[in-house]
Design a protein around this motif. Structure first.
Motif, short mmCIF file in Angstrom:
data_model
loop_
_atom_site.label_atom_id
_atom_site.label_comp_id
_atom_site.label_asym_id
_atom_site.label_seq_id
_atom_site.Cartn_x
_atom_site.Cartn_y
_atom_site.Cartn_z
N ARG A 4 0.56 -0.78 0.00
CA ARG A 4 -0.15 -0.06 -0.20
C ARG A 4 0.85 0.97 -0.51
NH1 ARG A 4 -5.28 1.47 2.14
NH2 ARG A 4 -5.13 3.60 2.88
N GLU A 7 2.30 1.63 -3.39
CA GLU A 7 1.09 2.76 -4.56
C GLU A 7 1.21 4.51 -3.95
OE1 GLU A 7 -3.35 2.04 -5.60
OE2 GLU A 7 -2.84 0.34 -5.01
N ILE A 8 1.29 4.69 -2.36
CA ILE A 8 0.96 5.28 -2.53
C ILE A 8 2.24 6.92 -2.98
CG2 ILE A 8 1.39 7.46 -1.08
CD1 ILE A 8 -0.81 5.70 0.75
N ARG A 128 -4.95 5.74 -0.52
CA ARG A 128 -4.19 5.21 -1.14
C ARG A 128 -4.37 6.35 -2.53
NH1 ARG A 128 -3.96 -1.08 -2.94
NH2 ARG A 128 -4.41 -0.82 -0.12
#
Length: 269
Positions: A4, A7-8, A128
């Motif tokens: 996660r 992804e950010i 996100r």
């Protein structure tokens, strides 16, 4: 580092990871077999990007291939990309042989991107989905509570049944039903649907990236609804209309389908 978090970081650093011409257009698109992390474009073509923490393997390449083949099967020319902390040579070769690009973003590079993009710990642990991009919504599958399309129609009135049959005939549409609702998914974006237990039409906010889009939905006879999540402090937004407003639902869905089509036609943007 969690996937996660990766992804950010990547979503906030698209030109650094993919190239200066690239930008982010959508996140968390849903398709049979999984959920797509990022959809990026260079203005000429869209690319499905799958992110993996740690070392990428052949399974990641195969996963992207499934997504790419799904979109190609409904007429969308997309490419595939695997982004991971590490991409071993044999995985990169396997990806290249199948027409998939790969990019390594080592932890050290992630730390540099965090600094250059001025990403706070709050941002890295927060939502996100980036502001201003389309959110697919990750269509639910309902599991053991799934209801067939035919059975779902039995609980609808004549006008709703006609509407859903018309929608279902459109290429790229997937209608997923549970015990209480039927959800319309178009090209991986959860658009809206019908709550059948307490009948109301709804349009979701994944495509609402500006005030003009919201005003269009409201003008079709919908009203804005908000709910604050206690678990993640996230505000959920959607739009509701009476089940008798079939024409409004048709118009709202048509508008949303058009926006999704434009996402998959980067040259028209």
């Amino acid at each position: 580092m969690k996937e996660r978090t990766l992804e950010i970081i990547v979503a906030n650093s698209i030109p650094d990871v993919f190239g200066p011409a690239f930008r982010l257009v959508a996140q968390q698109l849903s398709c049979p077999g999984g959920r797509i992390d990022l959809l990026v474009t260079d203005g000429m073509k869209n690319w499905i990007a799958e992110l993996k923490r740690g070392q990428a393997n052949r399974n990641a390449v195969d996963q992207v291939l499934r997504y790419v083949n799904h979109y190609r099967s409904i007429g969308e020319a997309v490419g595939g990309w695997v982004v991971a902390h590490e991409v071993p040579a044999h995985v990169a070769d396997y990806a290249t042989a199948h027409g998939i690009k790969t990019t390594a973003v080592p932890v050290a590079m992630c730390e540099r991107l965090i600094a250059s993009s001025d990403l706070s710990q709050e941002t890295l642990s927060g939502v996100r989905i980036q502001a201003g991009v389309v959110k697919g919504g990750g269509a639910m599958r309902f599991g053991k509570n799934a209801v067939s399309f035919e059975d779902a129609l039995l609980s609808m009135d004549e006008d709703c049944t006609a509407f859903f049959k018309e929608i279902d005939a459109r290429p790229g549409i997937e209608i997923i039903s549970g015990a209480m609702q039927s959800t319309i998914v178009y090209k991986g974006v959860k658009v809206g649907g019908l709550r059948r237990n307490n009948p109301v039409f709804y349009i979701l906010s994944g495509l609402v990236v500006d005030r003009e889009t919201e005003d269009t939905i409201l003008n079709h006879g919908f009203r804005k609804r908000l709910k604050q999540s206690k678990s993640d402090h996230h505000q959920h937004i959607w739009y509701e209309s009476k089940v008798s407003n079939v024409r409004g639902m048709q118009a709202a869905c048509s508008d949303q389908f058009g926006r999704i089509d434009r996402i998959f036609s980067p040259k028209s943007q």
